[in-house]
Design a protein around this motif. Structure first.
Motif, short mmCIF file in Angstrom:
data_model
loop_
_atom_site.label_atom_id
_atom_site.label_comp_id
_atom_site.label_asym_id
_atom_site.label_seq_id
_atom_site.Cartn_x
_atom_site.Cartn_y
_atom_site.Cartn_z
N ALA A 1 1.44 6.95 -6.84
CA ALA A 1 0.44 7.98 -7.12
C ALA A 1 1.07 9.37 -7.00
O ALA A 1 0.83 10.25 -7.84
N ALA A 2 1.88 9.56 -5.96
CA ALA A 2 2.54 10.85 -5.77
C ALA A 2 3.51 11.16 -6.90
O ALA A 2 3.74 12.33 -7.23
N GLU B 1 0.83 -1.21 0.00
CA GLU B 1 0.00 0.00 0.00
C GLU B 1 0.86 1.26 0.00
O GLU B 1 0.52 2.27 -0.64
N ALA B 2 1.99 1.23 0.71
CA ALA B 2 2.89 2.38 0.72
C ALA B 2 3.47 2.62 -0.66
O ALA B 2 3.65 3.77 -1.10
N THR B 3 3.76 1.54 -1.38
CA THR B 3 4.28 1.67 -2.75
C THR B 3 3.24 2.30 -3.66
O THR B 3 3.56 3.15 -4.50
N ILE B 4 1.99 1.90 -3.50
CA ILE B 4 0.91 2.50 -4.29
C ILE B 4 0.85 4.00 -4.05
O ILE B 4 0.75 4.80 -5.00
N SER B 5 0.95 4.41 -2.79
CA SER B 5 0.90 5.84 -2.47
C SER B 5 2.05 6.59 -3.11
O SER B 5 1.88 7.70 -3.64
N ARG B 6 3.23 6.00 -3.09
CA ARG B 6 4.40 6.66 -3.69
C ARG B 6 4.26 6.75 -5.21
O ARG B 6 4.66 7.73 -5.82
#
Length: 436
Positions: A269-270, A262-267
């Protein structure tokens, strides 16, 4: 000022290759640094079945005195002990072949040598690339498995003993060890790299791949074996459309693996990546069991001589797998092939809407203990479908061991898959720098 050995072993293969090509670094200096790392770390990691420092150094001297041979000129290379090598025994992880000395190189090894690589030695594999482990330990914590079956190759690269190493994948034998050891591993599309001279386990699944410290490294290594120089010309602006695939096996992933994903997804997206949630069809998700049956049935045939003439030298786990394979009928084999063709077609339609699928690489951190090599669940389907897949490191879990994400592209899209994976890698690196 010459780089210290501690700095040389930190170089990516790609960075070292550029220095070697310009004659700003000698093959002897790089090999010497690797040999020092082996001296310091091999007693704790046990990545090597055999290596020959004297022969490798003689080769390095020859390379330093002659012309640049190719893109791998002067790079030390570890070779999984599943490949035939003319100057090292090939035991395939089995007591049956302890004294087996080929008189030729596997095609992939020969191509690496012709491109200037220094074959330093043979790295440990599991028994015939299946599930019975060898002695290799995880470089991050020797109480934990490095994964299998390309255990020695992944551990040797992660421990900075060599910048590059060869592996193979039938289920998850490149992706999972790369994830467990915190390095990059790449399994190309099925059939692009020759398997001549590689001990066969599964005719429709076995795929040659490789390990390095970055996407550029694995592109460099595998491009030589695939005779695909375009893999080395990776653009910096290949922004991908990413299909986020938590997959039907999401609940088997550890909380740490889920959090890292999930943290990778956020990065991503950013960083500006286009993200879309993807749910696999039932036909695709059902392929894990198909993979297991195909692998067992083909191993039953590939290891016919070993099971018929040396059954006492096979592990109980392997014999159980071969017994399962014997029960797969001809009619079931035809049904499996039809299922695979249908699922590949369905999934191919989805790749119209995204360039890569992103999934976890493994269920979590490397398992404690050396009796098992971990669960191949998150790679089985992609191996069965013959799709290119790549592990990228994605942080560390609560035990201080690496976690990974897996990027999967459509079949025969290896050039684009590598380019997109490099963009993801660089975006994650920029995000990490901002956090620091």
């Amino acid at each position: 000022m010459p780089l210290a050995n501690s700095d040389l072993i930190q170089l990516t293969a790609s960075a070292a290759a550029r220095l070697l090509q310009r004659r700003e670094l000698t093959a002897q200096a790089l090999l010497g640094a690797c040999l020092e790392a082996i001296h310091d770390r091999e007693p704790h990691v046990l990545a090597w079945r055999q290596y020959d420092a004297e022969r490798a150094m003689a080769h390095a001297r020859q390379l330093d005195q002659g012309p640049v041979l190719g893109p791998l000129h002067g790079l030390p290379l570890g070779v999984k002990d599943l490949f035939d090598t003319r100057d090292f025994p090939s035991a395939f992880g089995s007591p049956i072949y302890q004294q087996h000395q080929p008189d030729h190189d596997a095609a992939a090894v020969a191509m690496c040598r012709a491109a200037g690589a220094i074959v330093l030695g043979k790295t440990v594999t599991t028994e015939f690339a299946t599930f019975t482990p060898g002695p290799t330990r995880n470089p991050h914590n020797p109480a934990h498995t490095p994964g299998g079956s390309s255990s020695g190759s992944a551990a040797a690269v992660a421990a900075h003993m060599v910048p590059l190493a060869l592996g193979t994948q039938t289920a998850a034998s490149v992706i999972r060890p790369a994830a467990y050891c915190g390095i990059v591993g790449f399994k190309p599309s099925f059939g692009l790299i020759p398997r001549a001279g590689v001990k066969s386990l599964s005719e429709s699944l076995d795929t040659v791949g490789g390990f390095g410290r970055c996407v550029e490294d694995v592109a460099l290594l595998t491009s030589v074996m695939a005779n695909a120089p375009q893999w080395r010309a990776l653009p910096d602006d290949a922004r991908p459309r990413i299909g986020v695939c938590r997959s039907p096996w999401w609940d088997t992933a550890s909380p740490a693996a889920q959090l890292a994903f999930e943290a990778t997804i956020s990065r991503m997206a950013a960083a500006g990546a286009y993200l879309v949630d993807v749910t696999l069809t039932d036909a695709v998700s059902a392929l894990t069991e198909v993979h297991d049956e195909v692998m067992a049935a083909e191993a039953f045939k590939a290891l016919a001589d070993e099971r018929l003439n040396h059954p006492q030298l096979l592990s109980e786990r392997l014999k159980e797998m071969l017994e399962r394979g014997a029960r797969v009928t001809y009619e079931q084999t035809l049904q499996h092939r039809a299922q695979v063709a249908s699922a590949r077609h369905q999934l191919g339609r989805g790749f119209v809407d995204y360039d890569l699928l992103m999934t976890p690489s493994a269920c979590g951190e490397a398992d404690l203990g050396l009796q098992r090599t971990g669960d191949p669940l998150f790679s089985r389907v992609w191996s069965l479908l013959g799709l290119p897949s790549l592990n990228l490191p994605a942080g560390f879990g609560p035990q201080g061991l690496p976690l990974g994400i897996q990027l999967v592209g459509p079949v025969m899209s290896d050039t684009a898959t590598l380019a997109f994976a490099r963009w993801v890698e660089q975006a994650l690196a920029r995000a990490e720098q901002r956090r620091e």
